[in-house]
Design a protein around this motif. Structure first.
Motif, PDB file in Angstrom:
ATOM      1  N   GLN A   1     -18.305 -12.932  -6.631  1.00 52.53           N
ATOM      2  CA  GLN A   1     -17.815 -13.721  -5.491  1.00 52.53           C
ATOM      3  C   GLN A   1     -16.294 -13.757  -5.417  1.00 52.53           C
ATOM      4  O   GLN A   1     -15.725 -14.215  -4.437  1.00 52.53           O
ATOM      5  N   LEU A   2     -15.630 -13.282  -6.477  1.00 52.29           N
ATOM      6  CA  LEU A   2     -14.163 -13.307  -6.469  1.00 52.29           C
ATOM      7  C   LEU A   2     -13.628 -12.494  -5.297  1.00 52.29           C
ATOM      8  O   LEU A   2     -14.089 -11.372  -5.075  1.00 52.29           O
ATOM      9  N   PRO A   3     -12.683 -13.071  -4.552  1.00 51.29           N
ATOM     10  CA  PRO A   3     -12.131 -12.294  -3.434  1.00 51.29           C
ATOM     11  C   PRO A   3     -11.265 -11.156  -3.959  1.00 51.29           C
ATOM     12  O   PRO A   3     -10.564 -11.328  -4.958  1.00 51.29           O
ATOM     13  N   PRO A   4     -11.340 -10.013  -3.315  1.00 53.60           N
ATOM     14  CA  PRO A   4     -10.464  -8.922  -3.702  1.00 53.60           C
ATOM     15  C   PRO A   4      -9.021  -9.373  -3.529  1.00 53.60           C
ATOM     16  O   PRO A   4      -8.690  -9.970  -2.517  1.00 53.60           O
ATOM     17  N   SER A   5      -8.194  -9.173  -4.491  1.00 53.84           N
ATOM     18  CA  SER A   5      -6.826  -9.677  -4.386  1.00 53.84           C
ATOM     19  C   SER A   5      -5.869  -8.810  -5.169  1.00 53.84           C
ATOM     20  O   SER A   5      -6.273  -8.036  -6.031  1.00 53.84           O
ATOM     21  N   ALA A   6      -4.615  -8.958  -4.906  1.00 58.19           N
ATOM     22  CA  ALA A   6      -3.501  -8.360  -5.645  1.00 58.19           C
ATOM     23  C   ALA A   6      -3.715  -6.884  -5.928  1.00 58.19           C
ATOM     24  O   ALA A   6      -3.375  -6.386  -6.994  1.00 58.19           O
ATOM     25  N   GLY A   7      -4.325  -6.213  -4.990  1.00 54.22           N
ATOM     26  CA  GLY A   7      -4.442  -4.769  -5.131  1.00 54.22           C
ATOM     27  C   GLY A   7      -5.626  -4.330  -5.977  1.00 54.22           C
ATOM     28  O   GLY A   7      -5.822  -3.144  -6.177  1.00 54.22           O
ATOM     29  N   PHE A   8      -6.417  -5.283  -6.521  1.00 51.65           N
ATOM     30  CA  PHE A   8      -7.607  -4.891  -7.280  1.00 51.65           C
ATOM     31  C   PHE A   8      -8.819  -4.921  -6.372  1.00 51.65           C
ATOM     32  O   PHE A   8      -9.002  -5.858  -5.602  1.00 51.65           O
ATOM     33  N   SER A   9      -9.658  -3.940  -6.507  1.00 52.11           N
ATOM     34  CA  SER A   9     -10.914  -3.957  -5.762  1.00 52.11           C
ATOM     35  C   SER A   9     -11.903  -4.844  -6.516  1.00 52.11           C
ATOM     36  O   SER A   9     -11.684  -5.182  -7.690  1.00 52.11           O
ATOM     37  N   THR A  10     -12.989  -5.209  -5.868  1.00 52.39           N
ATOM     38  CA  THR A  10     -14.025  -6.023  -6.515  1.00 52.39           C
ATOM     39  C   THR A  10     -14.538  -5.304  -7.776  1.00 52.39           C
ATOM     40  O   THR A  10     -14.706  -5.909  -8.833  1.00 52.39           O
ATOM     41  N   ALA A  11     -14.731  -4.018  -7.660  1.00 56.61           N
ATOM     42  CA  ALA A  11     -15.234  -3.245  -8.801  1.00 56.61           C
ATOM     43  C   ALA A  11     -14.258  -3.290  -9.972  1.00 56.61           C
ATOM     44  O   ALA A  11     -14.660  -3.477 -11.134  1.00 56.61           O
ATOM     45  N   GLN A  12     -12.948  -3.168  -9.639  1.00 56.26           N
ATOM     46  CA  GLN A  12     -11.930  -3.222 -10.712  1.00 56.26           C
ATOM     47  C   GLN A  12     -11.918  -4.595 -11.371  1.00 56.26           C
ATOM     48  O   GLN A  12     -11.838  -4.717 -12.586  1.00 56.26           O
ATOM     49  N   LEU A  13     -12.007  -5.631 -10.552  1.00 53.66           N
ATOM     50  CA  LEU A  13     -12.014  -7.005 -11.101  1.00 53.66           C
ATOM     51  C   LEU A  13     -13.210  -7.202 -12.021  1.00 53.66           C
ATOM     52  O   LEU A  13     -13.111  -7.796 -13.091  1.00 53.66           O
ATOM     53  N   ARG A  14     -14.359  -6.659 -11.580  1.00 50.71           N
ATOM     54  CA  ARG A  14     -15.559  -6.795 -12.394  1.00 50.71           C
ATOM     55  C   ARG A  14     -15.347  -6.085 -13.737  1.00 50.71           C
ATOM     56  O   ARG A  14     -15.670  -6.606 -14.792  1.00 50.71           O
TER      57      ARG A  14
END
Ligand SMILES: [Cu+2]
Length: 311
Positions: A3-16
């Motif tokens: 559910q984290l919003p994509p932010s600061a240049g990271f994609s959802t996949a990268q955040l995961r």
């Protein structure tokens, strides 16, 4: 996490991916942080104030340790489910705690001579000697072994162990009453000293370099075994030595635990008359016994040598 919003240049996949890596790293850290990696005791736990503390161990010149007179920083107690009797096996629970009440568990002791905890056991007449190795139970500080006394009376147990925290030998003692026919101490004290003994077809000799053995003087001892009718002596190492000698005084005020100078087990002693060198210093005059423990063709043999120490 998804559910984290994509932010600061990271994609959802990268955040995961980042959170998974972080979680794994954290799990690894916590795992290594909390698994028991060693002893929780330090050298202060084994310190005793005042003189007379049990803290003298020079392996090159072993001394008779007056365990009862010295104050051990370790308290040992023995427990059995019912009153021990001659000839019956009993589980004995040994509890080892520091003076401050901390349990001494398996991770707190170093392996010395193949075992972490050695118990040297004698009856009041010193005619029975046992050397056993209690195993740790699941409760820290509690150890257990099966004990079958051959005589009656107040048995004395000397513990010999080496804390990881100090890397020096330490001792403790405790007694256990055994019901049954007792040995005769008068007979033992009256027996003449003997430096040879015959048992099971072998002749065992313990030869001091000089006689009499004198108090406070280091004496060299040569221990040897021969087959009475000749031939090869099938001597095998036991607990990482070709022989162990344990000395007791008749008052059972302490003991000495001796190992041969020949420490390299790959160098076999003479085949027909294996001979091993020992050294001991005994602080007080009186009657003593040295029990030799060896392994011959797979079975352990215990042989006593009675002797007097002159002033
Ligand atoms: Cu030994």
């Amino acid at each position: 996490m998804s559910q984290l919003p994509p932010s600061a240049g990271f994609s959802t996949a990268q955040l995961r991916q980042i959170s998974v890596i972080t979680a794994v790293a954290l799990a690894v850290f916590l795992f290594f942080r909390f698994i028991p990696t060693g002893t929780n005791l330090n050298h202060m736990d084994f310190r005793v104030s005042g003189k007379n503390s049990v803290d003298f161990c020079d392996p090159a010149n072993p001394q008779f340790i007056p365990v009862l007179a010295a104050r051990s920083p370790v308290k040992m107690t023995l427990k059995t489910e019912d009153a021990p009797r001659t000839g019956e096996p009993h589980w004995v629970t040994v509890s080892l705690v520091t003076a401050g009440g901390k349990p001494i568990a398996t991770e707190d002791l170093l392996v010395m001579h193949a075992k972490k905890l050695h118990l040297l056991i004698t009856d009041p007449t010193l005619t029975e000697y046992q050397h056993v190795h209690p195993e740790p139970t699941r409760r820290p500080g509690e150890w257990r072994f099966l004990f079958t006394p051959r005589l009656g009376g107040r048995y004395r147990f000397f513990a010999d162990f080496t804390p990881v925290a100090t890397a020096r030998s330490l001792y403790a003692n405790a007694d256990l009453m055994v019901e049954g026919v007792r040995g005769n101490l008068g007979q033992v004290e009256g027996e003449s000293p003997a430096w040879t003994a015959e048992q099971g077809g072998y002749r065992f000799t313990l030869a001091p370099a000089a006689l009499p053995v004198r108090a406070r003087q280091a004496v060299d001892l040569k221990f040897s075994v021969k087959k009475i009718d000749g031939g090869v002596v099938p001597l095998e190492p036991v607990m990482e030595a070709y022989a162990h000698l344990v000395a007791f005084d008749v008052k059972r005020s302490g003991f000495a635990h001796l190992h041969p100078m020949e420490m390299d087990l790959s160098r076999r002693p003479d085949a027909t008359q294996p001979t091993l060198a020992f050294k001991i210093t005994i602080p007080e005059a009186g009657r003593y016994v040295i029990w030799a423990q060896v392994k011959l063709a797979g079975s352990e043999v215990f042989v006593p040598f009675w002797f007097d120490v002159a002033p």
